[in-house]
Design a protein around this motif. Structure first.
Motif, short mmCIF file in Angstrom:
data_model
loop_
_atom_site.label_atom_id
_atom_site.label_comp_id
_atom_site.label_asym_id
_atom_site.label_seq_id
_atom_site.Cartn_x
_atom_site.Cartn_y
_atom_site.Cartn_z
N THR A 1 0.95 -1.13 0.12
CA THR A 1 -0.06 -0.14 0.01
C THR A 1 0.92 1.13 0.03
OG1 THR A 1 -0.16 0.26 2.41
CG2 THR A 1 -1.67 -1.16 1.44
N ILE A 2 0.15 2.60 -0.25
CA ILE A 2 0.85 3.81 -0.27
C ILE A 2 1.72 3.82 1.07
CG2 ILE A 2 0.85 6.23 -0.43
CD1 ILE A 2 -1.33 5.70 -2.66
N ASP A 3 0.95 3.70 2.11
CA ASP A 3 1.42 3.84 3.59
C ASP A 3 2.63 2.99 3.68
OD1 ASP A 3 -0.30 5.73 4.46
OD2 ASP A 3 -2.05 4.40 5.02
N GLU A 4 2.45 1.87 3.45
CA GLU A 4 3.67 0.73 3.68
C GLU A 4 4.90 1.40 2.91
OE1 GLU A 4 1.14 -3.45 4.35
OE2 GLU A 4 1.69 -2.68 2.34
N ALA A 5 4.62 1.66 1.64
CA ALA A 5 5.89 2.14 0.85
C ALA A 5 6.52 3.54 1.54
CB ALA A 5 5.47 2.28 -0.52
N LEU A 6 5.61 4.18 1.95
CA LEU A 6 6.41 5.34 2.62
C LEU A 6 6.99 5.17 3.94
CD1 LEU A 6 3.14 7.92 2.02
CD2 LEU A 6 5.40 8.07 0.94
N LYS A 7 7.12 4.15 4.38
CA LYS A 7 7.66 3.56 5.58
C LYS A 7 9.03 2.91 5.27
CE LYS A 7 3.83 2.77 8.51
NZ LYS A 7 2.79 1.90 8.52
N ILE A 8 9.37 2.64 4.09
CA ILE A 8 10.50 2.06 3.45
C ILE A 8 11.60 3.26 3.45
CG2 ILE A 8 11.75 1.38 1.30
CD1 ILE A 8 8.97 -0.38 1.26
N ASN A 9 12.86 2.83 4.19
CA ASN A 9 13.72 3.88 4.29
C ASN A 9 14.99 3.50 3.62
OD1 ASN A 9 15.30 2.28 6.03
ND2 ASN A 9 14.04 3.15 8.07
N ASP A 10 15.94 4.26 3.64
CA ASP A 10 17.39 4.00 3.31
C ASP A 10 18.04 2.77 3.71
OD1 ASP A 10 16.73 6.45 2.65
OD2 ASP A 10 18.58 7.47 3.26
N GLY A 11 17.89 2.43 5.10
CA GLY A 11 18.32 1.18 5.58
C GLY A 11 17.81 -0.06 5.15
N ASP A 12 16.52 -0.04 4.60
CA ASP A 12 15.81 -1.21 4.19
C ASP A 12 16.35 -1.40 2.84
OD1 ASP A 12 13.95 -1.51 6.52
OD2 ASP A 12 12.76 0.30 5.27
N VAL A 13 16.57 -0.45 2.01
CA VAL A 13 17.00 -0.65 0.67
C VAL A 13 18.75 -1.13 0.79
CG1 VAL A 13 17.90 0.36 -1.57
CG2 VAL A 13 15.81 1.04 -0.37
N PHE A 14 19.35 -0.51 1.78
CA PHE A 14 20.69 -1.00 1.86
C PHE A 14 20.97 -2.45 2.34
CE2 PHE A 14 24.88 -1.65 4.46
CZ PHE A 14 25.64 -1.04 3.25
N LYS A 15 20.03 -2.93 3.16
CA LYS A 15 19.96 -4.19 3.61
C LYS A 15 19.63 -5.16 2.46
CE LYS A 15 17.88 -4.03 7.84
NZ LYS A 15 16.53 -4.15 8.60
N VAL A 16 18.78 -4.76 1.34
CA VAL A 16 18.62 -5.50 0.26
C VAL A 16 20.09 -5.60 -0.63
CG1 VAL A 16 17.41 -5.91 -2.14
CG2 VAL A 16 16.22 -5.23 0.05
N LEU A 17 20.52 -4.61 -0.80
CA LEU A 17 21.98 -4.43 -1.68
C LEU A 17 23.12 -5.18 -0.93
CD1 LEU A 17 21.62 -0.59 -2.65
CD2 LEU A 17 20.85 -2.50 -3.93
N GLU A 18 22.88 -5.16 0.43
CA GLU A 18 23.84 -5.98 1.22
C GLU A 18 25.21 -4.87 1.62
OE1 GLU A 18 24.97 -9.92 0.37
OE2 GLU A 18 22.84 -10.37 0.61
N ASN A 19 25.64 -4.27 0.37
CA ASN A 19 26.65 -3.40 0.51
C ASN A 19 27.10 -2.64 -0.76
OD1 ASN A 19 28.54 -1.97 1.96
ND2 ASN A 19 30.42 -3.14 1.59
N ILE A 20 27.33 -1.16 -0.51
CA ILE A 20 27.73 -0.41 -1.70
C ILE A 20 28.58 0.52 -0.99
CG2 ILE A 20 25.46 -0.43 -3.09
CD1 ILE A 20 25.05 2.45 -2.24
N PRO A 21 29.63 1.27 -1.74
CA PRO A 21 30.71 2.11 -1.09
C PRO A 21 30.03 3.23 -0.21
CG PRO A 21 31.03 1.68 -3.47
CD PRO A 21 29.63 1.21 -3.22
N GLU A 22 30.38 3.42 0.74
CA GLU A 22 30.17 4.15 1.75
C GLU A 22 29.64 5.69 0.89
OE1 GLU A 22 32.22 4.33 5.38
OE2 GLU A 22 31.26 6.24 6.08
N LYS A 23 30.51 5.88 0.12
CA LYS A 23 30.69 7.44 -0.66
C LYS A 23 29.22 7.51 -1.59
CE LYS A 23 34.99 9.14 -1.05
NZ LYS A 23 36.14 9.15 -1.81
N LYS A 24 28.65 6.12 -1.64
CA LYS A 24 27.32 6.28 -2.55
C LYS A 24 26.16 5.99 -1.50
CE LYS A 24 29.40 6.22 -6.28
NZ LYS A 24 29.33 7.38 -7.23
N HIS A 25 26.11 6.19 -0.28
CA HIS A 25 25.05 6.36 0.42
C HIS A 25 23.83 7.27 0.06
CE1 HIS A 25 26.70 3.34 3.52
NE2 HIS A 25 26.94 2.94 2.42
N HIS A 26 24.16 8.25 -0.21
CA HIS A 26 23.24 9.48 -0.66
C HIS A 26 22.65 9.05 -1.86
CE1 HIS A 26 26.76 10.67 -3.45
NE2 HIS A 26 25.81 11.06 -4.05
#
Ligand code: FES
Length: 141
Positions: free
Chosen positions: A94-119
Motif C-alpha cells: 500500500t502507499i502507507d507501507e511504501a512510505l515507511k521504507i527507508n534508506d536502511g531497508d534498501v541498504f539491507k537488500v543491496l547488502e553493501n555499496i561503497p560508503e560514498k554512495k549512500h546518498h
C-alpha cells in the motif's frame, strides 16, 4: 591461449573491487525496472545533492496498491541499484507501507555499496516517496 573477459564480467569485477556486494551488482547489471510506464498514474522527478536526476513512474490500482514502478535515472551504479531494490520493496504494497521504507531497508537488500554512495540510496528513496506523496495529494487518498 587468449582469455576473453566479457564487458559484463569486467564490470562485475570493477564493481566488486569498488565495494558493491553481489545483490547490488545484480540489480545494477539487470536494471529490471529501468524505463517508463505509458499512462502512469504518477510521474515525479527529483534531483540529488550530487546533481543527478531520477524520474519515477507509478502505477497504482483502485485499492491503492502499488502495481508497478519504473525509474529513469541519470546517475551512478549506486543510484541505479538502489532504485531497482526500492521497487522490489514497494511492489504490491500500500502507499502507507511504501512510505515507511527507508534508506536502511534498501541498504539491507543491496547488502553493501561503497560508503560514498549512500546518498544515492537516499535519492532513490526520496524520489519514490515524492511520487507517492504527489500521487496522494492529487488523488486525495
Ligand atoms: Fe549522483 Fe550517485 S546518484 S553520485
Amino acid at each position: 591461449m587468449v582469455t576473453i573477459i566479457t564487458t559484463s564480467d569486467a564490470e562485475r569485477k570493477m564493481l566488486a573491487d569498488a565495494g558493491y556486494a553481489d545483490p547490488a551488482i545484480n540489480y545494477y547489471l539487470e536494471k529490471k525496472y529501468m524505463g517508463y510506464i505509458e499512462n502512469a498514474d504518477q510521474v515525479s522527478e527529483n534531483v540529488g545533492s550530487c546533481g543527478d536526476t531520477m524520474k519515477v513512474y507509478l502505477k497504482i490500482d483502485d485499492n491503492h496498491l502499488i502495481k508497478d514502478v519504473r525509474y529513469e535515472i541519470t546517475g551512478c551504479a549506486g543510484a541505479i541499484s538502489a532504485a531497482m531494490a526500492a521497487v522490489d520493496l514497494v511492489k504490491g504494497k500500500t502507499i502507507d507501507e511504501a512510505l515507511k521504507i527507508n534508506d536502511g531497508d534498501v541498504f539491507k537488500v543491496l547488502e553493501n555499496i561503497p560508503e560514498k554512495k549512500h546518498h544515492c540510496i537516499q535519492l532513490a528513496v526520496k524520489t519514490m516517496h515524492k511520487g507517492l506523496q504527489e500521487y496522494r495529494a492529487e488523488k486525495v487518498v
